[in-house]
Motif scaffolding. Sequence first.
Motif, PDB file in Angstrom:
ATOM      1  N   ASN A 278       0.803  -1.230   0.000  1.00 28.10           N
ATOM      2  CA  ASN A 278       0.000   0.000   0.000  1.00 28.10           C
ATOM      3  C   ASN A 278       0.830   1.272   0.000  1.00 28.10           C
ATOM      4  OD1 ASN A 278      -2.445  -1.539   0.182  1.00 28.10           O
ATOM      5  ND2 ASN A 278      -2.063  -1.774   2.378  1.00 28.10           N
ATOM      6  N   TRP A 279       2.068   1.170  -0.441  1.00 26.75           N
ATOM      7  CA  TRP A 279       2.983   2.321  -0.410  1.00 26.75           C
ATOM      8  C   TRP A 279       2.475   3.482  -1.274  1.00 26.75           C
ATOM      9  CZ3 TRP A 279       6.198   4.774  -4.027  1.00 26.75           C
ATOM     10  CH2 TRP A 279       7.187   5.611  -3.481  1.00 26.75           C
ATOM     11  N   THR A 280       1.967   3.163  -2.448  1.00 22.39           N
ATOM     12  CA  THR A 280       1.487   4.213  -3.353  1.00 22.39           C
ATOM     13  C   THR A 280       0.352   4.997  -2.720  1.00 22.39           C
ATOM     14  OG1 THR A 280       2.084   2.867  -5.270  1.00 22.39           O
ATOM     15  CG2 THR A 280       0.540   4.683  -5.642  1.00 22.39           C
ATOM     16  N   GLU A 281      -0.578   4.295  -2.071  1.00 24.72           N
ATOM     17  CA  GLU A 281      -1.700   4.974  -1.442  1.00 24.72           C
ATOM     18  C   GLU A 281      -1.232   5.912  -0.331  1.00 24.72           C
ATOM     19  OE1 GLU A 281      -1.498   1.835  -2.168  1.00 24.72           O
ATOM     20  OE2 GLU A 281      -3.219   1.356  -3.441  1.00 24.72           O
ATOM     21  N   HIS A 282      -0.253   5.454   0.440  1.00 24.91           N
ATOM     22  CA  HIS A 282       0.264   6.295   1.523  1.00 24.91           C
ATOM     23  C   HIS A 282       0.969   7.536   0.965  1.00 24.91           C
ATOM     24  CE1 HIS A 282      -0.028   2.605   4.221  1.00 24.91           C
ATOM     25  NE2 HIS A 282      -0.730   3.538   4.828  1.00 24.91           N
ATOM     26  N   VAL A 283       1.749   7.344  -0.083  1.00 25.66           N
ATOM     27  CA  VAL A 283       2.463   8.478  -0.669  1.00 25.66           C
ATOM     28  C   VAL A 283       1.475   9.487  -1.250  1.00 25.66           C
ATOM     29  CG1 VAL A 283       4.018   9.184  -2.529  1.00 25.66           C
ATOM     30  CG2 VAL A 283       4.581   7.195  -1.123  1.00 25.66           C
ATOM     31  N   GLN A 284       0.427   8.998  -1.888  1.00 24.82           N
ATOM     32  CA  GLN A 284      -0.581   9.909  -2.437  1.00 24.82           C
ATOM     33  C   GLN A 284      -1.212  10.759  -1.341  1.00 24.82           C
ATOM     34  OE1 GLN A 284      -2.769   6.765  -4.650  1.00 24.82           O
ATOM     35  NE2 GLN A 284      -2.741   8.216  -6.342  1.00 24.82           N
ATOM     36  N   LYS A 285      -1.418  10.182  -0.162  1.00 23.09           N
ATOM     37  CA  LYS A 285      -1.980  10.956   0.945  1.00 23.09           C
ATOM     38  C   LYS A 285      -1.003  12.020   1.440  1.00 23.09           C
ATOM     39  CE  LYS A 285      -4.945   7.208   2.651  1.00 23.09           C
ATOM     40  NZ  LYS A 285      -5.168   6.247   3.761  1.00 23.09           N
ATOM     41  N   LEU A 286       0.291  11.717   1.363  1.00 22.07           N
ATOM     42  CA  LEU A 286       1.288  12.690   1.807  1.00 22.07           C
ATOM     43  C   LEU A 286       1.361  13.890   0.872  1.00 22.07           C
ATOM     44  CD1 LEU A 286       4.224  10.338   2.854  1.00 22.07           C
ATOM     45  CD2 LEU A 286       2.745  11.662   4.363  1.00 22.07           C
ATOM     46  N   ILE A 287       1.074  13.671  -0.400  1.00 27.15           N
ATOM     47  CA  ILE A 287       1.121  14.759  -1.380  1.00 27.15           C
ATOM     48  C   ILE A 287      -0.218  15.490  -1.325  1.00 27.15           C
ATOM     49  CG2 ILE A 287       1.430  15.370  -3.814  1.00 27.15           C
ATOM     50  CD1 ILE A 287       2.907  12.701  -4.159  1.00 27.15           C
ATOM     51  N   ASN A 288      -0.282  16.539  -0.534  1.00 35.53           N
ATOM     52  CA  ASN A 288      -1.533  17.273  -0.366  1.00 35.53           C
ATOM     53  C   ASN A 288      -1.255  18.762  -0.244  1.00 35.53           C
ATOM     54  OD1 ASN A 288      -1.462  18.128   2.594  1.00 35.53           O
ATOM     55  ND2 ASN A 288      -1.008  15.925   2.738  1.00 35.53           N
ATOM     56  N   PRO A 289      -2.271  19.597  -0.372  1.00 36.54           N
ATOM     57  CA  PRO A 289      -2.059  21.051  -0.372  1.00 36.54           C
ATOM     58  C   PRO A 289      -1.408  21.605   0.888  1.00 36.54           C
ATOM     59  CG  PRO A 289      -4.207  20.538  -1.294  1.00 36.54           C
ATOM     60  CD  PRO A 289      -3.666  19.256  -0.736  1.00 36.54           C
ATOM     61  N   ASN A 290      -1.480  20.871   2.009  1.00 38.55           N
ATOM     62  CA  ASN A 290      -0.851  21.359   3.236  1.00 38.55           C
ATOM     63  C   ASN A 290       0.659  21.541   3.076  1.00 38.55           C
ATOM     64  OD1 ASN A 290      -3.296  21.361   4.594  1.00 38.55           O
ATOM     65  ND2 ASN A 290      -3.028  19.283   5.370  1.00 38.55           N
ATOM     66  N   LEU A 291       1.264  20.789   2.161  1.00 36.43           N
ATOM     67  CA  LEU A 291       2.702  20.912   1.944  1.00 36.43           C
ATOM     68  C   LEU A 291       3.089  22.307   1.460  1.00 36.43           C
ATOM     69  CD1 LEU A 291       3.535  17.524   0.164  1.00 36.43           C
ATOM     70  CD2 LEU A 291       3.969  18.141   2.542  1.00 36.43           C
ATOM     71  N   LYS A 292       2.132  23.032   0.891  1.00 33.87           N
ATOM     72  CA  LYS A 292       2.447  24.347   0.336  1.00 33.87           C
ATOM     73  C   LYS A 292       2.788  25.381   1.408  1.00 33.87           C
ATOM     74  CE  LYS A 292      -0.264  23.714  -3.868  1.00 33.87           C
ATOM     75  NZ  LYS A 292      -1.343  24.241  -4.733  1.00 33.87           N
ATOM     76  N   SER A 293       2.549  25.045   2.670  1.00 27.80           N
ATOM     77  CA  SER A 293       2.903  25.973   3.749  1.00 27.80           C
ATOM     78  C   SER A 293       4.343  25.793   4.210  1.00 27.80           C
ATOM     79  CB  SER A 293       1.949  25.804   4.936  1.00 27.80           C
ATOM     80  OG  SER A 293       2.033  24.493   5.458  1.00 27.80           O
TER      81      SER A 293
END
Length: 270
Positions: A86-101
Amino acid sequence: MKHIALRTTAVLACLFYAAHASAQTASTNQATAASQPATPVGRVVISGAVPDEATKAALLARLREVYGTGQVVDQISVGNVVAPANWTEHVQKLINPNLKSIHKGQLAVDGSMVAVRGEVSSEATRQSLASGIAGSLNPTYTVRNGLRVTASSQAVLDQTLANRVIEFENGSALLTESGKRILDEMAQALQNLESKKIDIIGHTDDTGTRVRNVALSLSRAESVKTYLVAKGLVPQSIATSGMGPDQPLLSNASDDGRRRNRRIEFRVSQ
């Protein structure tokens, strides 16, 4: 500008070079590190290795959803690596708009180890990002929070001015030598604010008529702008206004109060 680097040991690394964050992706078994050169501001560069085309497509789709199709540079290779369950699913969750801060930082995933570092504007943001990352993963992942809080642009200006008064010749917009020395410091601070828009606001005491004081306060703000532009600031990044005697800091009943009220303020535009 953001870099996303995928690595051969389930390593995902995101390097944040601008006002936005980036994400990176990887897969499992042998670890190799990759460093990315700087690219244009706002871009996300994703590189490294994933086990198959489906994983690559899923990660690219998520990145483009968050950052926009034109902002994602694909440098991913496919094959010869193995990702955790399930690595891909976890990575997709990490890539989110919150990173823009996050500014000037990195998000890295090495197998089940996740590390995030960089600059954020407040302790609340730092804690929220870390808890959000942990909450998007299962308990087998470990999160290391290396985010640090940096002073806001306004705080930088306030600290540089340090409650000092930029002085002018009596009744005029001509800067004194001490006023120029303070502005030399302010010019350096302003040049480090990454093209922020700045408001320069002039104030006076209540001596004389309000009409004259409003005009004088604006002239003084314009004089400060002229001095800063001569030091290399972009004229279009600076707006000026004059408040005259309408916003005193202290009572005008004392000499010190009147002196403190004759001031220049610097504000980062909202």
